[in-house]
Motif scaffolding. Structure first.
Motif, PDB file in Angstrom:
ATOM      1  N   ARG A  67       2.798  -3.278  13.403  1.00 22.63           N
ATOM      2  CA  ARG A  67       3.219  -4.133  12.301  1.00 22.63           C
ATOM      3  C   ARG A  67       2.284  -4.090  11.093  1.00 22.63           C
ATOM      4  O   ARG A  67       2.436  -4.891  10.171  1.00 22.63           O
ATOM      5  CB  ARG A  67       3.360  -5.592  12.782  1.00 22.63           C
ATOM      6  N   ARG A  68       1.295  -3.186  11.092  1.00 23.85           N
ATOM      7  CA  ARG A  68       0.409  -3.098   9.937  1.00 23.85           C
ATOM      8  C   ARG A  68      -0.185  -1.710   9.814  1.00 23.85           C
ATOM      9  O   ARG A  68      -0.286  -0.968  10.794  1.00 23.85           O
ATOM     10  CB  ARG A  68      -0.700  -4.143  10.014  1.00 23.85           C
ATOM     11  N   VAL A  69      -0.574  -1.389   8.583  1.00 27.82           N
ATOM     12  CA  VAL A  69      -1.218  -0.121   8.301  1.00 27.82           C
ATOM     13  C   VAL A  69      -2.334  -0.385   7.307  1.00 27.82           C
ATOM     14  O   VAL A  69      -2.217  -1.272   6.445  1.00 27.82           O
ATOM     15  CB  VAL A  69      -0.209   0.918   7.754  1.00 27.82           C
ATOM     16  N   GLY A  70      -3.432   0.348   7.438  1.00 26.71           N
ATOM     17  CA  GLY A  70      -4.566   0.118   6.547  1.00 26.71           C
ATOM     18  C   GLY A  70      -5.168   1.421   6.070  1.00 26.71           C
ATOM     19  O   GLY A  70      -5.112   2.448   6.755  1.00 26.71           O
ATOM     20  N   LEU A  71      -5.744   1.373   4.882  1.00 28.40           N
ATOM     21  CA  LEU A  71      -6.401   2.527   4.281  1.00 28.40           C
ATOM     22  C   LEU A  71      -7.743   2.086   3.730  1.00 28.40           C
ATOM     23  O   LEU A  71      -7.842   1.030   3.087  1.00 28.40           O
ATOM     24  CB  LEU A  71      -5.536   3.084   3.142  1.00 28.40           C
ATOM     25  N   ARG A  72      -8.780   2.886   3.972  1.00 31.64           N
ATOM     26  CA  ARG A  72     -10.100   2.658   3.383  1.00 31.64           C
ATOM     27  C   ARG A  72     -10.577   3.960   2.764  1.00 31.64           C
ATOM     28  O   ARG A  72     -10.445   5.030   3.367  1.00 31.64           O
ATOM     29  CB  ARG A  72     -11.113   2.189   4.436  1.00 31.64           C
ATOM     30  N   CYS A  73     -11.130   3.873   1.572  1.00 32.82           N
ATOM     31  CA  CYS A  73     -11.623   5.086   0.928  1.00 32.82           C
ATOM     32  C   CYS A  73     -12.642   4.723  -0.142  1.00 32.82           C
ATOM     33  O   CYS A  73     -12.761   3.570  -0.555  1.00 32.82           O
ATOM     34  CB  CYS A  73     -10.466   5.882   0.315  1.00 32.82           C
ATOM     35  N   ALA A  74     -13.392   5.743  -0.554  1.00 31.50           N
ATOM     36  CA  ALA A  74     -14.329   5.603  -1.665  1.00 31.50           C
ATOM     37  C   ALA A  74     -13.664   6.186  -2.906  1.00 31.50           C
ATOM     38  O   ALA A  74     -13.118   7.289  -2.866  1.00 31.50           O
ATOM     39  CB  ALA A  74     -15.630   6.332  -1.360  1.00 31.50           C
ATOM     40  N   LEU A  75     -13.701   5.445  -4.011  1.00 31.79           N
ATOM     41  CA  LEU A  75     -13.049   5.871  -5.244  1.00 31.79           C
ATOM     42  C   LEU A  75     -14.016   5.774  -6.412  1.00 31.79           C
ATOM     43  O   LEU A  75     -14.845   4.861  -6.465  1.00 31.79           O
ATOM     44  CB  LEU A  75     -11.826   4.992  -5.542  1.00 31.79           C
ATOM     45  N   THR A  76     -13.888   6.702  -7.338  1.00 32.76           N
ATOM     46  CA  THR A  76     -14.625   6.571  -8.588  1.00 32.76           C
ATOM     47  C   THR A  76     -13.974   5.473  -9.426  1.00 32.76           C
ATOM     48  O   THR A  76     -12.862   5.019  -9.130  1.00 32.76           O
ATOM     49  CB  THR A  76     -14.596   7.883  -9.374  1.00 32.76           C
ATOM     50  N   SER A  77     -14.624   5.061 -10.489  1.00 31.59           N
ATOM     51  CA  SER A  77     -14.063   4.022 -11.355  1.00 31.59           C
ATOM     52  C   SER A  77     -12.716   4.445 -11.926  1.00 31.59           C
ATOM     53  O   SER A  77     -11.779   3.639 -11.995  1.00 31.59           O
ATOM     54  CB  SER A  77     -15.044   3.701 -12.487  1.00 31.59           C
TER      55      SER A  77
END
Length: 336
Positions: A300-310
């Motif tokens: 019932r859920r999905v998640g994303l984590r990442c490093a991003l530039t401005s």
């Protein structure tokens, strides 16, 4: 307890899938502002007070609605709050927007609530509120009577606005119209809703900047305001979307971005292509910095984590229908 298996995403978007480090914890926590957020909140933007109240782009955004700007400025001035030294959190909620497409977001505090909590000296804040504004009755919120204080009354285009502040003994304060405050009192909090709680558990509760969207009602009545965003392309069945942003310790370094969505199993099964498009849009700006993104999917859920530039973060936020602010390091706020 076994961790759910990570769901692979195509190499075309250069996304390597890893389980969340915290996903095996027996019990995750939701951010404090979510626990008490209005049950019919459609969108929210929450940040550290020192940043929210001094950042020039946030101030420019607030100034689009003179009613919101005037009420907040009056409260801060009379309550003797110094934004640059304050450690609390300020959250703006959009609630109760009518479903007609011709309606706009610019409805003032009739459809907005300002939440202030986690301030460093709650007792002083409550004292300043009581000494600076006349009390006018009370409002029963989740089993407790909260005193109501008169912030301002005025009339515009034949419509009278009664802006009040409600406060509990712990120093939590809500500012909004009587109509909006009554909506707050009439329903359980956002954190009591299963899908919202599931998604909120997968963002960092200590992240300086956090936010929320309820996609389905927004798509039902405000689709024309989401031109250029990917929110309008979400599959049916996604009922809650949360995000969080943690700036790097050093200027110019990537920021940590987390996104979590919850809904029906059918909706979650169909959301991977949408996530691919979001990551691909960010990667189109420049090569992804640092470690590869992480993806985790449950029923019932999905998640994303990442490093991003401005620059990547600005684009991602715009694709989510959120203001593309420059997320400076907390404490480095700029004067409006």
């Amino acid at each position: 307890m076994r961790c759910p298996a990570a769901i692979p995403i195509t190499a075309a978007v250069a996304l390597v899938c890893l389980p969340f480090a915290t996903s095996c914890h027996p019990k995750a926590s939701v951010p404090g502002w979510v626990e008490v957020a209005p049950g019919d909140s459609l969108a929210a933007f929450s940040g550290e007070a020192g940043w929210m109240l001094t950042h020039k782009e946030v101030q420019a955004f607030i100034s689009r609605d003179p009613m919101v700007e005037r009420a907040l400025d009056l409260f801060l001035q009379k309550a003797h709050i110094n934004p640059r030294t304050e450690s609390g959190r300020v959250t703006f909620h959009l609630i109760g927007v009518p479903a007609k497409e011709e309606d706009t977001l610019q409805k003032g505090l009739e459809h907005a609530l300002i939440q202030l909590n986690q301030f460093k000296d709650p007792a002083a804040l409550i004292t300043a509120l009581a000494e600076s504004f006349p009390q006018e009755g009370s409002l029963r919120i989740r089993g407790r009577d909260w005193p109501l204080y008169v912030i301002l009354d005025f009339e515009t285009n034949g419509t009278k606005a009664h802006i009040r502040a409600a406060s509990d003994e712990k120093g939590q304060i809500w500012i909004g119209s009587l109509e909006a405050l009554n909506r707050l009192a009439s329903k359980d909090g956002l954190g009591a809703q299963p899908d919202a709680a599931l998604a909120a558990e997968w963002i960092n509760p200590r992240a300086p900047f956090q936010g929320f969207l309820r996609p389905e009602p927004l798509l039902g009545g405000l689709r024309k305001h989401l031109d250029g965003s990917l929110v309008k392309d979400l599959p049916q069945g996604i009922s809650a979307l949360f995000w969080s942003i943690t700036p790097a310790a050093e200027p110019g370094q990537p920021l940590r971005f987390e996104l979590a969505l919850a809904g029906t199993p059918q909706g979650i099964n169909q959301v991977s292509p949408w996530l691919q498009r979001l990551v691909a849009a960010a990667n189109a700006v420049q090569a992804a910095p640092g470690s590869a993104p992480e993806l985790l999917q449950e029923k019932r859920r999905v998640g994303l984590r990442c490093a991003l530039t401005s620059d990547q973060l600005k684009l991602v936020m715009e694709k989510l229908g959120q203001p593309g602010f420059s997320f400076d390091r907390p404490g480095g706020g700029r004067k409006a």
